[in-house]
Every structure is written in C-alpha cells, then in structure tokens.
Design a protein around this motif. Sequence first.
Motif, PDB file in Angstrom:
ATOM      1  N   GLY A  59      -7.697 -12.545   9.408  1.00 22.74           N
ATOM      2  CA  GLY A  59      -7.808 -12.430   7.955  1.00 22.74           C
ATOM      3  C   GLY A  59      -7.011 -11.296   7.347  1.00 22.74           C
ATOM      4  N   GLN A  60      -6.204 -10.599   8.163  1.00 22.05           N
ATOM      5  CA  GLN A  60      -5.404  -9.506   7.590  1.00 22.05           C
ATOM      6  C   GLN A  60      -4.302 -10.093   6.714  1.00 22.05           C
ATOM      7  OE1 GLN A  60      -3.695  -6.735  10.430  1.00 22.05           O
ATOM      8  NE2 GLN A  60      -2.980  -5.352   8.806  1.00 22.05           N
ATOM      9  N   THR A  61      -4.199  -9.598   5.497  1.00 17.20           N
ATOM     10  CA  THR A  61      -3.176 -10.085   4.563  1.00 17.20           C
ATOM     11  C   THR A  61      -2.167  -9.008   4.191  1.00 17.20           C
ATOM     12  OG1 THR A  61      -4.604  -9.607   2.663  1.00 17.20           O
ATOM     13  CG2 THR A  61      -4.694 -11.845   3.568  1.00 17.20           C
ATOM     14  N   VAL A  62      -2.561  -7.745   4.308  1.00 19.89           N
ATOM     15  CA  VAL A  62      -1.630  -6.646   4.026  1.00 19.89           C
ATOM     16  C   VAL A  62      -1.401  -5.905   5.343  1.00 19.89           C
ATOM     17  CG1 VAL A  62      -1.239  -4.513   2.741  1.00 19.89           C
ATOM     18  CG2 VAL A  62      -2.418  -6.429   1.623  1.00 19.89           C
ATOM     19  N   HIS A  68      -5.686  -0.590   7.118  1.00 21.03           N
ATOM     20  CA  HIS A  68      -6.639  -0.131   6.096  1.00 21.03           C
ATOM     21  C   HIS A  68      -8.049  -0.442   6.547  1.00 21.03           C
ATOM     22  CE1 HIS A  68      -5.277  -4.220   5.199  1.00 21.03           C
ATOM     23  NE2 HIS A  68      -6.507  -4.466   4.777  1.00 21.03           N
ATOM     24  N   PHE A  94       0.834  -1.208   0.000  1.00 23.02           N
ATOM     25  CA  PHE A  94       0.000   0.000   0.000  1.00 23.02           C
ATOM     26  C   PHE A  94       0.870   1.261   0.000  1.00 23.02           C
ATOM     27  CE2 PHE A  94      -3.874  -2.316   2.059  1.00 23.02           C
ATOM     28  CZ  PHE A  94      -4.096  -2.980   0.862  1.00 23.02           C
ATOM     29  N   LEU A 117     -10.504   0.629  -0.243  1.00 22.29           N
ATOM     30  CA  LEU A 117      -9.560   0.531   0.867  1.00 22.29           C
ATOM     31  C   LEU A 117      -9.133   1.950   1.234  1.00 22.29           C
ATOM     32  CD1 LEU A 117      -7.425  -2.397  -0.579  1.00 22.29           C
ATOM     33  CD2 LEU A 117      -9.210  -2.546   1.171  1.00 22.29           C
ATOM     34  N   ARG A 129      -9.734   1.438  -5.078  1.00 19.37           N
ATOM     35  CA  ARG A 129     -10.604   0.257  -5.200  1.00 19.37           C
ATOM     36  C   ARG A 129      -9.820  -1.015  -4.907  1.00 19.37           C
ATOM     37  NH1 ARG A 129     -15.522   1.832  -7.029  1.00 19.37           N
ATOM     38  NH2 ARG A 129     -15.509   3.864  -8.062  1.00 19.37           N
ATOM     39  N   ASP A 130     -10.442  -1.904  -4.152  1.00 15.54           N
ATOM     40  CA  ASP A 130      -9.823  -3.199  -3.853  1.00 15.54           C
ATOM     41  C   ASP A 130      -9.710  -4.005  -5.145  1.00 15.54           C
ATOM     42  OD1 ASP A 130      -9.635  -5.075  -1.001  1.00 15.54           O
ATOM     43  OD2 ASP A 130      -9.603  -6.098  -2.939  1.00 15.54           O
ATOM     44  N   ILE A 131      -8.592  -4.684  -5.296  1.00 10.45           N
ATOM     45  CA  ILE A 131      -8.324  -5.440  -6.521  1.00 10.45           C
ATOM     46  C   ILE A 131      -9.222  -6.689  -6.618  1.00 10.45           C
ATOM     47  CG2 ILE A 131      -6.460  -6.988  -5.721  1.00 10.45           C
ATOM     48  CD1 ILE A 131      -4.825  -5.931  -8.141  1.00 10.45           C
ATOM     49  N   HIS A 166     -11.770  -1.305   5.114  1.00 14.30           N
ATOM     50  CA  HIS A 166     -12.555  -1.711   3.943  1.00 14.30           C
ATOM     51  C   HIS A 166     -13.882  -0.954   4.005  1.00 14.30           C
ATOM     52  CE1 HIS A 166     -10.219  -5.455   2.905  1.00 14.30           C
ATOM     53  NE2 HIS A 166      -9.891  -5.371   4.183  1.00 14.30           N
TER      54      HIS A 166
HETATM   55  P1  5GP Z   1      -6.927  -7.576   4.347  1.00 10.20           P
HETATM   56  O1  5GP Z   1      -7.094  -9.006   3.888  1.00 10.20           O
HETATM   57  O2  5GP Z   1      -5.511  -7.314   4.805  1.00 10.20           O
HETATM   58  O3  5GP Z   1      -7.960  -7.093   5.291  1.00 10.20           O
HETATM   59  O4  5GP Z   1      -7.162  -6.706   3.049  1.00 10.20           O
HETATM   60  C1  5GP Z   1      -6.225  -6.551   2.054  1.00 10.20           C
HETATM   61  C2  5GP Z   1      -6.991  -6.222   0.809  1.00 10.20           C
HETATM   62  O5  5GP Z   1      -6.085  -5.662  -0.120  1.00 10.20           O
HETATM   63  C3  5GP Z   1      -7.630  -7.431   0.132  1.00 10.20           C
HETATM   64  O6  5GP Z   1      -9.037  -7.234   0.061  1.00 10.20           O
HETATM   65  C4  5GP Z   1      -6.964  -7.473  -1.238  1.00 10.20           C
HETATM   66  O7  5GP Z   1      -7.861  -7.836  -2.259  1.00 10.20           O
HETATM   67  C5  5GP Z   1      -6.436  -6.063  -1.403  1.00 10.20           C
HETATM   68  N1  5GP Z   1      -5.218  -5.956  -2.187  1.00 10.20           N
HETATM   69  C6  5GP Z   1      -4.082  -6.700  -2.031  1.00 10.20           C
HETATM   70  N2  5GP Z   1      -3.135  -6.292  -2.896  1.00 10.20           N
HETATM   71  C7  5GP Z   1      -3.690  -5.260  -3.599  1.00 10.20           C
HETATM   72  C8  5GP Z   1      -3.190  -4.423  -4.643  1.00 10.20           C
HETATM   73  O8  5GP Z   1      -2.050  -4.531  -5.085  1.00 10.20           O
HETATM   74  N3  5GP Z   1      -4.026  -3.473  -5.123  1.00 10.20           N
HETATM   75  C9  5GP Z   1      -5.309  -3.314  -4.636  1.00 10.20           C
HETATM   76  N4  5GP Z   1      -6.043  -2.344  -5.193  1.00 10.20           N
HETATM   77  N5  5GP Z   1      -5.799  -4.088  -3.658  1.00 10.20           N
HETATM   78  C10 5GP Z   1      -5.010  -5.050  -3.140  1.00 10.20           C
END
Ligand code: 5GP
Length: 116
Positions: free
Chosen positions: A91-94, A98, A5, A39, A28-30, A100
């Motif tokens: 469920g956090q991946t990044v 952020h 991010f 996001l 926008r989320d990908i 949503h």
């Molecule tokens: P988390 O799972 O951490 O709550 O949310 C991370 C979000 O970031 C996911 O919904 C995922 O689709 C989104 N995401 C991950 N990589 C990217 C990216 O490179 N660009 C965008 N626009 N969204 C991303």
Amino acid sequence: MTSIFSKIIKREIPADIVYEDDLCLAFRDIHPQAPTHILVVPKKEIPRLSDAAEADQALLGHLLLATNKIARQLGVDDAFRVVISNGANAGQTVFHLHLHLLGGRRFREGGLARSL
Ligand code: 5GP
C-alpha cells in the motif's frame, strides 16, 4: 528522484506542518484516516524502510521518539497507532519513508489481523 515529501521539506509545496527538527519533518496527511493523522518523514530521502541501512539506525530510532513527542504535543499519546507501509503491494504510494501517526479515535480491538 525528488519525492513529493522532499518538496514539502524544502517548502516548495505547502503542508500543515506540526513538528520539525534537524532530522525530520511532520505534517498532517492530506487524506486523514483518523482525527489526528500525521506523517513523520526523515529529511534524508530513503525510499522504503527496506532501503534503510545500518548507518540509519540512529535516524530510525529518532523517528520513533519524534513520533512520541508529536503524539504528546497533539494530545493523543494515551492511544495511537504507528504504521509504515513498505512497497507498493503493502500500500505504499509515496516512495519516501514515512511513519503514519494515527490517533484521536478508537481502533478495532482483538489484535492487528482483524484491523487490516
Ligand atoms: P503511503 O500510502 O505511501 O503509506 O502514504 C502516503 C500518504 O501520503 C497517504 O496517506 C497520502 O494521503 C499522503 N499524501 C500524498 N500526497 C500528499 C501531499 O501532497 N500532502 C500531504 N500532506 N499528504 C500527502
């Protein structure tokens, strides 16, 4: 460590940006989970909500008010949901804080527990 991010914030990788101010960027989320899935990301790199400190109080409030503004801008202010995942087991991946912002569809009724 620089998060994906932060790279979007620095325009090193592209994103569909819908809002920006001094403190945050929104795009926008990908992998959208609703017709509107944005996001909202602070420019300050806080990994998780639980890493935020007292000094971040104004920033955290700012993110919610920016989310309101974006919901209005995108026409979903009548009904939207805001989600923050904190930690891998939630469920956090990044690992760059952020919010949503999800809107544009009906979410399940009957309380939060039934929708998780
Ligand atoms: P988390 O799972 O951490 O709550 O949310 C991370 C979000 O970031 C996911 O919904 C995922 O689709 C989104 N995401 C991950 N990589 C990217 C990216 O490179 N660009 C965008 N626009 N969204 C991303």
